[in-house]
Design an enzyme around this catalytic site. Structure first.
Site, mmCIF file in Angstrom:
data_model
loop_
_atom_site.group_PDB
_atom_site.id
_atom_site.type_symbol
_atom_site.label_atom_id
_atom_site.label_comp_id
_atom_site.label_asym_id
_atom_site.label_seq_id
_atom_site.Cartn_x
_atom_site.Cartn_y
_atom_site.Cartn_z
ATOM 1 N N HIS A 101 1.648 0.798 -2.317
ATOM 2 C CA HIS A 101 0.264 0.639 -1.819
ATOM 3 C C HIS A 101 -0.644 1.715 -2.386
ATOM 4 O O HIS A 101 -0.972 2.666 -1.689
ATOM 5 C CB HIS A 101 0.263 0.719 -0.297
ATOM 6 C CG HIS A 101 -0.975 0.176 0.343
ATOM 7 N ND1 HIS A 101 -2.077 0.949 0.610
ATOM 8 C CD2 HIS A 101 -1.284 -1.071 0.778
ATOM 9 C CE1 HIS A 101 -3.007 0.217 1.198
ATOM 10 N NE2 HIS A 101 -2.551 -1.017 1.317
ATOM 11 N N PHE A 102 -1.102 1.685 -3.460
ATOM 12 C CA PHE A 102 -0.882 0.776 -4.586
ATOM 13 C C PHE A 102 -0.331 1.631 -5.724
ATOM 14 O O PHE A 102 -0.834 2.734 -5.920
ATOM 15 C CB PHE A 102 -2.202 0.125 -5.014
ATOM 16 C CG PHE A 102 -2.850 -0.660 -3.896
ATOM 17 C CD1 PHE A 102 -2.400 -1.943 -3.592
ATOM 18 C CD2 PHE A 102 -3.865 -0.128 -3.128
ATOM 19 C CE1 PHE A 102 -2.997 -2.681 -2.570
ATOM 20 C CE2 PHE A 102 -4.452 -0.856 -2.106
ATOM 21 C CZ PHE A 102 -4.020 -2.131 -1.832
#
Length: 146
Positions: A48-49
């Protein structure tokens, strides 16, 4: 002020889900303020991410809920578990990235029996508002935190 070990004596959470590092203030039954140093090695940044690490908003809310639980679980509710029962008016204002330090504040505003409410705010080290919401909690006294 509570250090990491003292927080673990109050909250049932453990790694990787204990999301506060230190409590700066705890006013039992009224309010709490805690810190979270966000490292680039956090487990959630792997997905993420991967190309632009951002702390998930739900984990910021969870850190706020844990901060509120420090205030709730002092005094008569000691040994219980504060369950997150609802979230109102959640807003995410500024992304949280590796290297940020969050100051998490919760003021308990209403209480009726085991159910209560609190106003929550997270700011970063630049004093920028990161997230805000209203938390609803329920205290479970049947399953004592052992």
């Amino acid at each position: 002020m509570l250090d990491f070990e003292a927080i673990q004596a109050i909250l049932p959470h453990r790694a990787p889900f204990l999301l506060i590092d230190r409590a700066l203030e705890v006013n039992p039954g009224q309010s709490a303020k805690a810190l979270r140093a966000v490292s680039g090695n956090e487990w959630f940044f792997h997905g993420h991410f991967p190309s632009k690490a951002v702390m998930p908003g739900v984990l910021i809310i969870e850190a706020l809920a844990q901060t509120g639980a420090l205030a709730i679980l002092q005094g008569p509710d000691q040994g219980g578990i504060a369950l997150l029962a609802g979230i109102n008016k959640a807003r995410f204002h500024t992304p949280v990235r590796p290297g940020d330090t969050l100051t998490l504040s919760v003021e308990l505003t209403k209480r009726r029996g085991p159910i209560g409410m609190g106003q929550a705010l997270a700011v970063n080290q630049k004093e920028e508002k990161v997230a805000s919401c209203e938390l609803i909690f329920a205290v479970d006294q049947e399953n004592k935190n052992n």
